[in-house]
Design a protein around this motif. Structure first.
Motif, PDB file in Angstrom:
ATOM      1  N   ILE A 317       0.830  -1.207   0.000  1.00  0.00           N
ATOM      2  CA  ILE A 317       0.000   0.000   0.000  1.00  0.00           C
ATOM      3  C   ILE A 317       0.862   1.253   0.000  1.00  0.00           C
ATOM      4  O   ILE A 317       0.598   2.218  -0.745  1.00  0.00           O
ATOM      5  CB  ILE A 317      -0.965  -0.008   1.201  1.00  0.00           C
ATOM      6  N   LEU A 318       1.908   1.273   0.799  1.00  0.00           N
ATOM      7  CA  LEU A 318       2.777   2.446   0.849  1.00  0.00           C
ATOM      8  C   LEU A 318       3.492   2.666  -0.483  1.00  0.00           C
ATOM      9  O   LEU A 318       3.563   3.798  -0.988  1.00  0.00           O
ATOM     10  CB  LEU A 318       3.793   2.299   1.984  1.00  0.00           C
ATOM     11  N   GLU A 319       4.016   1.608  -1.070  1.00  0.00           N
ATOM     12  CA  GLU A 319       4.723   1.760  -2.344  1.00  0.00           C
ATOM     13  C   GLU A 319       3.774   2.195  -3.454  1.00  0.00           C
ATOM     14  O   GLU A 319       4.130   3.028  -4.301  1.00  0.00           O
ATOM     15  CB  GLU A 319       5.434   0.458  -2.705  1.00  0.00           C
ATOM     16  N   GLN A 320       2.572   1.642  -3.470  1.00  0.00           N
ATOM     17  CA  GLN A 320       1.600   2.037  -4.497  1.00  0.00           C
ATOM     18  C   GLN A 320       1.168   3.491  -4.311  1.00  0.00           C
ATOM     19  O   GLN A 320       1.012   4.233  -5.282  1.00  0.00           O
ATOM     20  CB  GLN A 320       0.387   1.109  -4.460  1.00  0.00           C
ATOM     21  N   ALA A 321       0.979   3.914  -3.081  1.00  0.00           N
ATOM     22  CA  ALA A 321       0.572   5.304  -2.829  1.00  0.00           C
ATOM     23  C   ALA A 321       1.637   6.277  -3.314  1.00  0.00           C
ATOM     24  O   ALA A 321       1.315   7.320  -3.916  1.00  0.00           O
ATOM     25  CB  ALA A 321       0.296   5.507  -1.345  1.00  0.00           C
ATOM     26  N   PHE A 322       2.910   5.957  -3.097  1.00  0.00           N
ATOM     27  CA  PHE A 322       3.980   6.872  -3.492  1.00  0.00           C
ATOM     28  C   PHE A 322       4.211   6.903  -5.001  1.00  0.00           C
ATOM     29  O   PHE A 322       4.905   7.802  -5.493  1.00  0.00           O
ATOM     30  CB  PHE A 322       5.267   6.538  -2.738  1.00  0.00           C
ATOM     31  N   ARG A 323       3.647   5.945  -5.727  1.00  0.00           N
ATOM     32  CA  ARG A 323       3.711   6.037  -7.195  1.00  0.00           C
ATOM     33  C   ARG A 323       2.933   7.257  -7.700  1.00  0.00           C
ATOM     34  O   ARG A 323       3.179   7.754  -8.794  1.00  0.00           O
ATOM     35  CB  ARG A 323       3.164   4.759  -7.836  1.00  0.00           C
ATOM     36  N   TYR A 324       1.969   7.708  -6.910  1.00  0.00           N
ATOM     37  CA  TYR A 324       1.159   8.868  -7.285  1.00  0.00           C
ATOM     38  C   TYR A 324       1.799  10.199  -6.889  1.00  0.00           C
ATOM     39  O   TYR A 324       1.300  11.258  -7.283  1.00  0.00           O
ATOM     40  CB  TYR A 324      -0.203   8.801  -6.587  1.00  0.00           C
ATOM     41  N   LEU A 325       2.861  10.172  -6.103  1.00  0.00           N
ATOM     42  CA  LEU A 325       3.414  11.398  -5.537  1.00  0.00           C
ATOM     43  C   LEU A 325       3.670  12.447  -6.619  1.00  0.00           C
ATOM     44  O   LEU A 325       4.290  12.158  -7.652  1.00  0.00           O
ATOM     45  CB  LEU A 325       4.709  11.090  -4.793  1.00  0.00           C
ATOM     46  N   HIS A 326       3.179  13.660  -6.397  1.00  0.00           N
ATOM     47  CA  HIS A 326       3.319  14.840  -7.268  1.00  0.00           C
ATOM     48  C   HIS A 326       2.412  14.813  -8.493  1.00  0.00           C
ATOM     49  O   HIS A 326       2.434  15.786  -9.269  1.00  0.00           O
ATOM     50  CB  HIS A 326       4.777  15.031  -7.732  1.00  0.00           C
ATOM     51  N   LEU A 327       1.639  13.756  -8.695  1.00  0.00           N
ATOM     52  CA  LEU A 327       0.726  13.748  -9.839  1.00  0.00           C
ATOM     53  C   LEU A 327      -0.464  14.662  -9.559  1.00  0.00           C
ATOM     54  O   LEU A 327      -0.877  14.839  -8.412  1.00  0.00           O
ATOM     55  CB  LEU A 327       0.245  12.330 -10.135  1.00  0.00           C
ATOM     56  N   PRO A 328      -1.073  15.250 -10.605  1.00  0.00           N
ATOM     57  CA  PRO A 328      -2.122  16.267 -10.413  1.00  0.00           C
ATOM     58  C   PRO A 328      -3.368  15.729  -9.709  1.00  0.00           C
ATOM     59  O   PRO A 328      -3.723  14.555  -9.831  1.00  0.00           O
ATOM     60  CB  PRO A 328      -2.457  16.704 -11.847  1.00  0.00           C
ATOM     61  N   TYR A 329      -4.009  16.626  -8.999  1.00  0.00           N
ATOM     62  CA  TYR A 329      -5.310  16.373  -8.382  1.00  0.00           C
ATOM     63  C   TYR A 329      -6.383  16.483  -9.460  1.00  0.00           C
ATOM     64  O   TYR A 329      -6.305  17.331 -10.353  1.00  0.00           O
ATOM     65  CB  TYR A 329      -5.548  17.418  -7.290  1.00  0.00           C
ATOM     66  N   GLY A 330      -7.413  15.636  -9.374  1.00  0.00           N
ATOM     67  CA  GLY A 330      -8.524  15.708 -10.320  1.00  0.00           C
ATOM     68  C   GLY A 330      -9.847  15.493  -9.617  1.00  0.00           C
ATOM     69  O   GLY A 330     -10.188  14.356  -9.250  1.00  0.00           O
ATOM     70  N   TRP A 331     -10.598  16.561  -9.408  1.00  0.00           N
ATOM     71  CA  TRP A 331     -11.900  16.478  -8.736  1.00  0.00           C
ATOM     72  C   TRP A 331     -12.807  15.492  -9.461  1.00  0.00           C
ATOM     73  O   TRP A 331     -13.086  15.639 -10.649  1.00  0.00           O
ATOM     74  CB  TRP A 331     -12.541  17.863  -8.702  1.00  0.00           C
ATOM     75  N   GLY A 332     -13.256  14.440  -8.760  1.00  0.00           N
ATOM     76  CA  GLY A 332     -14.145  13.460  -9.366  1.00  0.00           C
ATOM     77  C   GLY A 332     -13.530  12.711 -10.530  1.00  0.00           C
ATOM     78  O   GLY A 332     -14.235  12.114 -11.337  1.00  0.00           O
ATOM     79  N   GLY A 333     -12.196  12.744 -10.634  1.00  0.00           N
ATOM     80  CA  GLY A 333     -11.525  12.086 -11.756  1.00  0.00           C
ATOM     81  C   GLY A 333     -11.310  13.002 -12.944  1.00  0.00           C
ATOM     82  O   GLY A 333     -10.993  12.518 -14.040  1.00  0.00           O
ATOM     83  N   MET A 334     -11.482  14.327 -12.753  1.00  0.00           N
ATOM     84  CA  MET A 334     -11.232  15.271 -13.850  1.00  0.00           C
ATOM     85  C   MET A 334      -9.815  15.106 -14.396  1.00  0.00           C
ATOM     86  O   MET A 334      -8.885  14.793 -13.667  1.00  0.00           O
ATOM     87  CB  MET A 334     -11.426  16.720 -13.363  1.00  0.00           C
ATOM     88  N   TYR A 335      -9.682  15.314 -15.694  1.00  0.00           N
ATOM     89  CA  TYR A 335      -8.398  15.233 -16.402  1.00  0.00           C
ATOM     90  C   TYR A 335      -7.806  13.827 -16.346  1.00  0.00           C
ATOM     91  O   TYR A 335      -6.620  13.639 -16.613  1.00  0.00           O
ATOM     92  CB  TYR A 335      -7.374  16.227 -15.824  1.00  0.00           C
ATOM     93  N   GLY A 336      -8.611  12.838 -15.995  1.00  0.00           N
ATOM     94  CA  GLY A 336      -8.102  11.483 -15.885  1.00  0.00           C
ATOM     95  C   GLY A 336      -7.250  11.261 -14.660  1.00  0.00           C
ATOM     96  O   GLY A 336      -6.520  10.267 -14.571  1.00  0.00           O
ATOM     97  N   MET A 337      -7.335  12.169 -13.676  1.00  0.00           N
ATOM     98  CA  MET A 337      -6.541  12.073 -12.465  1.00  0.00           C
ATOM     99  C   MET A 337      -7.427  11.686 -11.277  1.00  0.00           C
ATOM    100  O   MET A 337      -8.589  11.352 -11.453  1.00  0.00           O
ATOM    101  CB  MET A 337      -5.813  13.393 -12.212  1.00  0.00           C
ATOM    102  N   GLN A 338      -6.879  11.773 -10.066  1.00  0.00           N
ATOM    103  CA  GLN A 338      -7.595  11.293  -8.892  1.00  0.00           C
ATOM    104  C   GLN A 338      -7.774  12.395  -7.858  1.00  0.00           C
ATOM    105  O   GLN A 338      -6.861  13.188  -7.624  1.00  0.00           O
ATOM    106  CB  GLN A 338      -6.825  10.135  -8.242  1.00  0.00           C
ATOM    107  N   ASP A 339      -8.948  12.413  -7.222  1.00  0.00           N
ATOM    108  CA  ASP A 339      -9.137  13.256  -6.050  1.00  0.00           C
ATOM    109  C   ASP A 339      -8.760  12.444  -4.814  1.00  0.00           C
ATOM    110  O   ASP A 339      -8.198  11.351  -4.925  1.00  0.00           O
ATOM    111  CB  ASP A 339     -10.559  13.808  -5.985  1.00  0.00           C
ATOM    112  N   CYS A 340      -9.063  12.955  -3.633  1.00  0.00           N
ATOM    113  CA  CYS A 340      -8.575  12.307  -2.410  1.00  0.00           C
ATOM    114  C   CYS A 340      -9.079  10.870  -2.260  1.00  0.00           C
ATOM    115  O   CYS A 340      -8.304   9.952  -1.986  1.00  0.00           O
ATOM    116  CB  CYS A 340      -8.947  13.141  -1.189  1.00  0.00           C
ATOM    117  N   SER A 341     -10.381  10.669  -2.436  1.00  0.00           N
ATOM    118  CA  SER A 341     -10.939   9.331  -2.238  1.00  0.00           C
ATOM    119  C   SER A 341     -10.634   8.412  -3.423  1.00  0.00           C
ATOM    120  O   SER A 341     -10.445   7.202  -3.241  1.00  0.00           O
ATOM    121  CB  SER A 341     -12.454   9.420  -2.018  1.00  0.00           C
ATOM    122  N   GLY A 342     -10.581   8.971  -4.637  1.00  0.00           N
ATOM    123  CA  GLY A 342     -10.219   8.157  -5.798  1.00  0.00           C
ATOM    124  C   GLY A 342      -8.795   7.652  -5.703  1.00  0.00           C
ATOM    125  O   GLY A 342      -8.492   6.518  -6.095  1.00  0.00           O
TER     126      GLY A 342
END
Length: 473
Positions: A317-342
């Protein structure tokens, strides 16, 4: 945004309509025609947030502090049982357990309520305030007047990465003039291979109203193919399968990886057709001209996927979470990215843990740390986290936001999360710092602001261990 003319309605809603035509029609639905809403600008947060050091931006920094990073949290059998409990706690069951028929009148009330919710607000698009003509035309496009009597559901598979919208339009609605980052109509992002139930379509058949495993809303019809219930069951239960472990990976339709089909996000799952040393062939759903699903071959780089789920351990879980580090925020999946819960949902999906989509649902699942609410002081909360929270397995929840607990450093709790912005005190009041990406932070963000620190705002802490490490078990 639908046009005022009935004859033009289909042209505007159809994906790929000419940009110039859309922009010219946009003025029909805003007050103060010709008045542009200048984009609102924010103060940017620093590259590294306060009280975070460069070494903290590595999963290994937190893994070395973990008491059991490689201990298996749940076996495959235990995971199956745990996922059933997660679905039960979130109030959602398997789509195949739903009735084949539904009430058209009830669906009509639901669609009308969705439209009404936005209609009662003062909202904006790029050019100004949205007026009632927009909603009247959307109501006609939704053809909810055709819903009566008993209707039969249809099944579908998402064949292209798809935005799920609260209303059937690509045009955004914002809460403030000049807002660009949070489109209130964006509900979710559905990955290729997501099973859905289809309830309804717009008059031009350009949009389907669907419900997937976690959310309900409108999806462009070209991105969903019709399947029988048996075809859907066979596809979803297909083994062996691969799960995407990178935040984004390309899927191709040729083994030489030159003809790109689309993108897959972390946690997406597809059945394997043929394994290979560097490239794997998977079963890819595609849409035929008659709207039916055709199962064809897709190709993925082995380095971007894992055959079967990753082991459910804190390290995973920790290694997978850090794969996202610095990637853009996306409200509701906007721009193909992830918000906090996504972000949290997709990280745990790689280990076969199927969390709900929204933050308010995520706080209801897992093993809750008792008596953790806003009535507790910060020292009490810090003590509870120290004694009971488990790094990599603990979700921290505050109103409208979810975080993954990393552990403590120098007595301060830290988390990784997809963060839009935070408030910072200044001599003349408060300043909103735009983060807009996945970050590591301590829970002292917001200190000396009206809302208070993130630690003081925590209302729920849950551990996703199935009770395995509970001292009360």
């Amino acid at each position: 945004m639908p046009p005022g003319s009935k004859n033009n309605r289909k042209a505007l809603l159809k994906p790929g309509a000419k940009k110039g035509f859309l922009l010219s029609l946009l003025f029909l639905f805003v007050s103060g025609q010709g008045v542009s809403c200048r984009e609102k600008l924010y103060y940017a947060a620093g590259t590294i947030l306060p009280h975070v050091t460069a070494e903290m931006l590595s999963p290994g920094f937190w893994i070395q502090k973990h008491p059991f990073p490689d201990e298996l949290v749940l076996t495959e059998t235990e995971l199956s049982s745990f996922n059933e409990k997660l679905a039960e706690l979130s109030g959602r069951g398997d789509i195949f357990s739903w009735s084949t028929f539904f009430s058209g009148e009830n669906l009509q009330k639901k669609l009308s309520a969705d439209l009404d919710y936005f209609q009662k607000q003062t909202l904006y698009t790029f050019s100004g305030r949205v007026d009632q003509v927009f909603y009247r035309n959307l109501f006609q496009v939704m053809s909810s007047g055709e819903l009566s009597g008993t209707k039969k559901i249809r099944y579908g598979l998402v064949v292209k990465r798809a935005d799920q919208r609260f209303l059937p339009t690509r045009f955004p609605l914002y809460s403030h003039p000049g807002e660009r980052n949070i489109d209130l109509l964006q509900n979710n992002l559905l990955e290729i291979g997501t099973p859905v139930v289809i309830f309804h379509s717009t008059v031009d058949n350009g949009w389907f109203y669907v419900e997937g495993p976690w959310t309900r809303g409108w999806v462009e019809a070209e991105k969903v193919a019709l399947v029988s219930q048996q075809e859907l069951e066979n596809f979803r239960s297909g083994k062996p399968f691969v799960v995407v472990v990178e935040p984004l990976t390309d899927v191709y339709v040729d083994i030489s990886l030159t003809r790109r089909y689309d993108i897959l996000g972390m946690g997406a799952r597809l059945p394997v057709r043929k394994s290979g040393s560097s490239v794997l062939e998977v079963i890819l759903p595609a849409k035929c001209s008659d709207g039916r699903c055709q199962f064809t071959s897709g190709y993925l780089k082995r380095r971007d996927i894992h055959e079967g789920f990753l082991p459910y351990t804190p390290r995973t879980i920790l290694e997978q979470a850090f794969r996202y580090l610095h990637l853009p925020y996306g409200w509701g999946g906007m721009y193909g990215m992830q918000d906090c819960s996504g972000f949290i949902q997709s990280v745990f999906a790689t280990a076969g843990v199927f969390l709900p989509r929204n933050s308010w649902e995520q706080r209801r699942v897992g093993r809750k740390i008792d008596f953790f609410d806003r009535n507790f002081g910060e020292e009490e909360k810090r003590k509870l986290l120290t004694e009971k929270a488990m790094p990599g397995l603990t979700l921290l929840s505050m109103p409208g936001h979810s975080l993954l607990y990393l552990g403590q450093f120098n007595g301060q709790p830290y988390a990784i999360h997809s963060l839009y912005a935070y408030s910072q005190p200044t001599w003349h009041g408060e300043l909103l710092r735009l983060v807009n990406r996945v970050v590591v932070s301590d829970l002292g963000l917001g200190v000396r602001t009206r809302q208070g620190t993130y630690l003081s705002r925590l209302v729920n802490v849950t551990i996703l261990d199935g009770g395995k490490f509970s001292s009360e078990k």
